[in-house]
Design an enzyme around this catalytic site. Structure first.
Site, PDB file in Angstrom:
ATOM      1  N   LEU A 186       2.217   1.558   3.196  1.00 47.65           N
ATOM      2  CA  LEU A 186       1.686   0.899   1.988  1.00 47.65           C
ATOM      3  C   LEU A 186       0.169   0.816   2.026  1.00 47.65           C
ATOM      4  CD1 LEU A 186       4.235  -2.049   1.603  1.00 47.65           C
ATOM      5  CD2 LEU A 186       4.001  -0.078   0.101  1.00 47.65           C
ATOM      6  N   GLY A 187      -0.391   0.723   3.211  1.00 50.78           N
ATOM      7  CA  GLY A 187      -1.843   0.637   3.322  1.00 50.78           C
ATOM      8  C   GLY A 187      -2.235   0.252   4.726  1.00 50.78           C
TER       9      GLY A 187
ATOM     10  N   GLY B 196      -5.344  -2.020   7.087  1.00 47.25           N
ATOM     11  CA  GLY B 196      -6.477  -2.943   7.076  1.00 47.25           C
ATOM     12  C   GLY B 196      -7.234  -2.842   8.373  1.00 47.25           C
TER      13      GLY B 196
ATOM     14  N   LYS C 241       3.772  -5.467   8.813  1.00 51.83           N
ATOM     15  CA  LYS C 241       2.405  -5.188   9.270  1.00 51.83           C
ATOM     16  C   LYS C 241       2.429  -5.035  10.785  1.00 51.83           C
ATOM     17  CE  LYS C 241      -1.548  -7.192   7.648  1.00 51.83           C
ATOM     18  NZ  LYS C 241      -2.694  -8.117   7.549  1.00 51.83           N
TER      19      LYS C 241
ATOM     20  N   ASP D  33     -11.600 -15.087   2.376  1.00 54.36           N
ATOM     21  CA  ASP D  33     -11.619 -13.689   1.915  1.00 54.36           C
ATOM     22  C   ASP D  33     -10.862 -13.570   0.595  1.00 54.36           C
ATOM     23  OD1 ASP D  33     -12.185 -11.031   1.944  1.00 54.36           O
ATOM     24  OD2 ASP D  33     -10.783 -10.484   3.537  1.00 54.36           O
TER      25      ASP D  33
ATOM     26  N   ASN E 280      -6.938  -9.041  -2.143  1.00 54.68           N
ATOM     27  CA  ASN E 280      -6.046  -9.846  -1.313  1.00 54.68           C
ATOM     28  C   ASN E 280      -5.046 -10.670  -2.111  1.00 54.68           C
ATOM     29  OD1 ASN E 280      -7.014  -8.885   1.094  1.00 54.68           O
ATOM     30  ND2 ASN E 280      -8.723 -10.333   1.106  1.00 54.68           N
TER      31      ASN E 280
HETATM   32  P1  ATP Z   1      -7.922  -6.568   6.026  1.00 53.96           P
HETATM   33  O1  ATP Z   1      -6.690  -7.094   6.671  1.00 53.96           O
HETATM   34  O2  ATP Z   1      -8.641  -5.630   6.888  1.00 53.96           O
HETATM   35  O3  ATP Z   1      -8.766  -7.618   5.404  1.00 53.96           O
HETATM   36  P2  ATP Z   1      -6.330  -5.460   3.912  1.00 53.96           P
HETATM   37  O4  ATP Z   1      -6.009  -6.680   3.160  1.00 53.96           O
HETATM   38  O5  ATP Z   1      -6.531  -4.227   3.084  1.00 53.96           O
HETATM   39  O6  ATP Z   1      -7.561  -5.604   4.823  1.00 53.96           O
HETATM   40  P3  ATP Z   1      -3.729  -5.491   5.155  1.00 53.96           P
HETATM   41  O7  ATP Z   1      -3.420  -6.927   4.955  1.00 53.96           O
HETATM   42  O8  ATP Z   1      -3.440  -4.901   6.492  1.00 53.96           O
HETATM   43  O9  ATP Z   1      -5.216  -5.148   4.986  1.00 53.96           O
HETATM   44  O10 ATP Z   1      -3.004  -4.677   4.026  1.00 53.96           O
HETATM   45  C1  ATP Z   1      -3.204  -3.279   3.859  1.00 53.96           C
HETATM   46  C2  ATP Z   1      -2.672  -2.869   2.497  1.00 53.96           C
HETATM   47  O11 ATP Z   1      -1.269  -2.982   2.485  1.00 53.96           O
HETATM   48  C3  ATP Z   1      -3.208  -3.763   1.387  1.00 53.96           C
HETATM   49  O12 ATP Z   1      -4.208  -3.087   0.719  1.00 53.96           O
HETATM   50  C4  ATP Z   1      -2.028  -4.037   0.482  1.00 53.96           C
HETATM   51  O13 ATP Z   1      -2.143  -3.314  -0.706  1.00 53.96           O
HETATM   52  C5  ATP Z   1      -0.818  -3.548   1.266  1.00 53.96           C
HETATM   53  N1  ATP Z   1       0.025  -4.694   1.582  1.00 53.96           N
HETATM   54  C6  ATP Z   1      -0.225  -5.649   2.492  1.00 53.96           C
HETATM   55  N2  ATP Z   1       0.746  -6.561   2.524  1.00 53.96           N
HETATM   56  C7  ATP Z   1       1.655  -6.181   1.599  1.00 53.96           C
HETATM   57  C8  ATP Z   1       2.890  -6.745   1.117  1.00 53.96           C
HETATM   58  N3  ATP Z   1       3.385  -7.865   1.626  1.00 53.96           N
HETATM   59  N4  ATP Z   1       3.534  -6.104   0.132  1.00 53.96           N
HETATM   60  C9  ATP Z   1       3.021  -4.964  -0.394  1.00 53.96           C
HETATM   61  N5  ATP Z   1       1.868  -4.398  -0.002  1.00 53.96           N
HETATM   62  C10 ATP Z   1       1.179  -4.989   0.985  1.00 53.96           C
END
Ligand code: ATP
Length: 415
Positions: free
Chosen positions: A125-126, A128, A151, A248, A253
């Site tokens: 999905l992505g 971070g 995650k 943040d 987010n």
């Molecule tokens: P960081 O944690 O570095 O501040 P981030 O918010 O992009 O950055 P993650 O929380 O690891 O990092 O999430 C990465 C991506 O995965 C996000 O951009 C989001 O779109 C997707 N994502 C995260 N959590 C979920 C979820 N519960 N359901 C759907 N998509 C998610």
């Protein structure tokens, strides 16, 4: 009788269980609950032990034995160290004893400790700073499967990096006690390699991605954006009442759990507020989302509910600007100068009513004490609520937006 040779790393567990005549639980504890270190018991709930057939009197014996074991062996385990306190990075104040320390009480435990085999990961999905997020399927003990987001902590060749691990575990320790309709829910933790957080899936992705989706995806109606703002203010008031600052807040987010529901996510930067001043001061160099930050955060690294309110104003601006980047083109080192010396503020986006924009301006008051609180904001948003109506006759005039009777109309300005 234990039928297999124990691994050297879990000998302590076998010895401990043997001492209290519970050796028959060695394999279930190791394999079903994934407990390989004493600290992992912090995440085991009585129900988990019930599920492997351990009665309550035996559980009490185990708890006492663990207490004795731990008082003998001062743990250096990283999971325990980090989940056991927010101490690293924190200056200036001691954590509050009421809402924060309760995050770590063993009886609170995690919402669930999930066996590694119960979760299968699917599409990415992505990613971070410290982890990657996959869509997944979690099979409950009842056999029911539910879609989740998983995650996983990113691990380098030499194991996880200290700060990444710290942020990951801090995110877990914060999320495990939060329960709000607009805060992303943590289902549990998989104590595997890598460590995995199993979270509620937001099937529609981030609000930022939705705001910036290219045509033919239609823009989000302003009335819906106002609804999201109220949901956000409610979730942030709840976080504040738990003694936490998010640090943040941004549309990236906020996740869309359904077309009309947002959830606050990404708790990696969340910190406890503490002391009389209700502030958190950053201890070291960290990535900062400059364009979203309040002046005191940029100047002194100071974060509080009031600096979250500033970020709420920037998030509002993003929503009404179609996900544009705030202060685009302004170098980060000049943002503070523009805010303080020039008293500059982000301009009113065309779709944002004057009432809502003046609310954003209040969130951007130079002095934190002059900004509204999140609970105030919930009420103020009610007042700034846009009128809604329905089209009563067909509009076909050239140059005007084509409308048919019954089409919904949101009045942004005027009557
Ligand atoms: P960081 O944690 O570095 O501040 P981030 O918010 O992009 O950055 P993650 O929380 O690891 O990092 O999430 C990465 C991506 O995965 C996000 O951009 C989001 O779109 C997707 N994502 C995260 N959590 C979920 C979820 N519960 N359901 C759907 N998509 C998610």
């Amino acid at each position: 009788m234990v039928d297999m040779l124990p691994e050297a790393s879990s000998l302590w567990l076998l010895r401990l269980l043997r001492d209290i005549q519970l050796a028959q639980f060695y394999r279930p504890i190791l394999e079903e609950l994934n407990v390989t270190r004493p600290e992992h018991f912090d995440f085991v709930r009585p129900e988990d032990l019930d599920n492997i057939g351990m009665g309550r009197p035996a559980q009490r014996r185990l708890a006492e034995a663990l207490k004795r074991y731990r008082s003998g062996v001062k743990s250096k385990n990283w999971v325990y160290k980090i989940l056991g306190g927010f101490a690293p990075e924190q200056k200036e104040m001691a954590p509050r004893s009421d809402s924060l320390l309760c995050l770590h009480e063993p009886e609170g435990g995690l919402k669930s400790l999930i066996p590694e085999g119960a979760v299968c990961r699917g599409e990415l999905l992505g990613s971070g700073c410290f982890g990657v997020v996959h869509r997944g399927l979690w099979t409950l003990p009842s056999g029911q499967s539910i879609p989740v987001a998983v995650k996983s902590l990113r691990v380098g060749p030499e194991g996880p990096m200290g700060t990444e691990l710290g942020d990951f575990l801090r995110e877990v320790s914060v999320m495990m006690k939060l329960e709000h309709p607009h805060v992303l829910r943590l289902h549990g933790l998989v104590l595997g390699q890598p460590l995995q957080m199993v979270m509620e899936l937001a099937p529609l992705g981030s609000l930022h991605a939705r705001l910036t989706a290219p045509a033919p995806t239609p823009p989000l109606p302003v009335a819906l954006l106002c609804l999201f703002l109220r949901q956000l203010a409610g979730a942030m008031a709840y976080l504040g009442s738990c003694g936490l600052v998010h640090r943040d807040l941004a549309t990236r987010n906020l996740l869309l759990a359904s077309p009309r529901t947002i959830k606050v996510a990404d708790f990696g930067l969340v910190r406890p507020l503490g002391g009389a001043r209700g502030r958190y001061v950053m201890g070291g160099p960290r990535p900062i989302p400059y364009a979203w930050c309040a002046p005191e955060s940029l100047r002194q690294g100071a974060f509080s509910s009031a600096s979250d309110v500033w970020m709420f104003g920037v998030t509002l601006w993003e929503m009404f600007s179609g996900g544009e980047e705030p202060w685009a083109g302004v170098p980060p080192y000049l943002i503070l100068h523009r805010l303080e010396k020039d008293r500059a503020r982000l301009p009113r986006p065309p779709l944002c009513s004057r009432a809502l924009y003046s609310l954003a301006l209040r969130c951007w008051a130079p002095h934190p004490a002059d900004r509204p609180s999140f609970s105030n904001l919930e009420g103020l948003l009610q007042e700034a609520w846009l009128s809604e109506g329905r089209c009563v006759r067909e509009v076909t005039e050239p140059g005007a937006l084509r409308m048919e009777p019954g089409d919904p109309i949101t009045i942004i300005e005027g009557r």
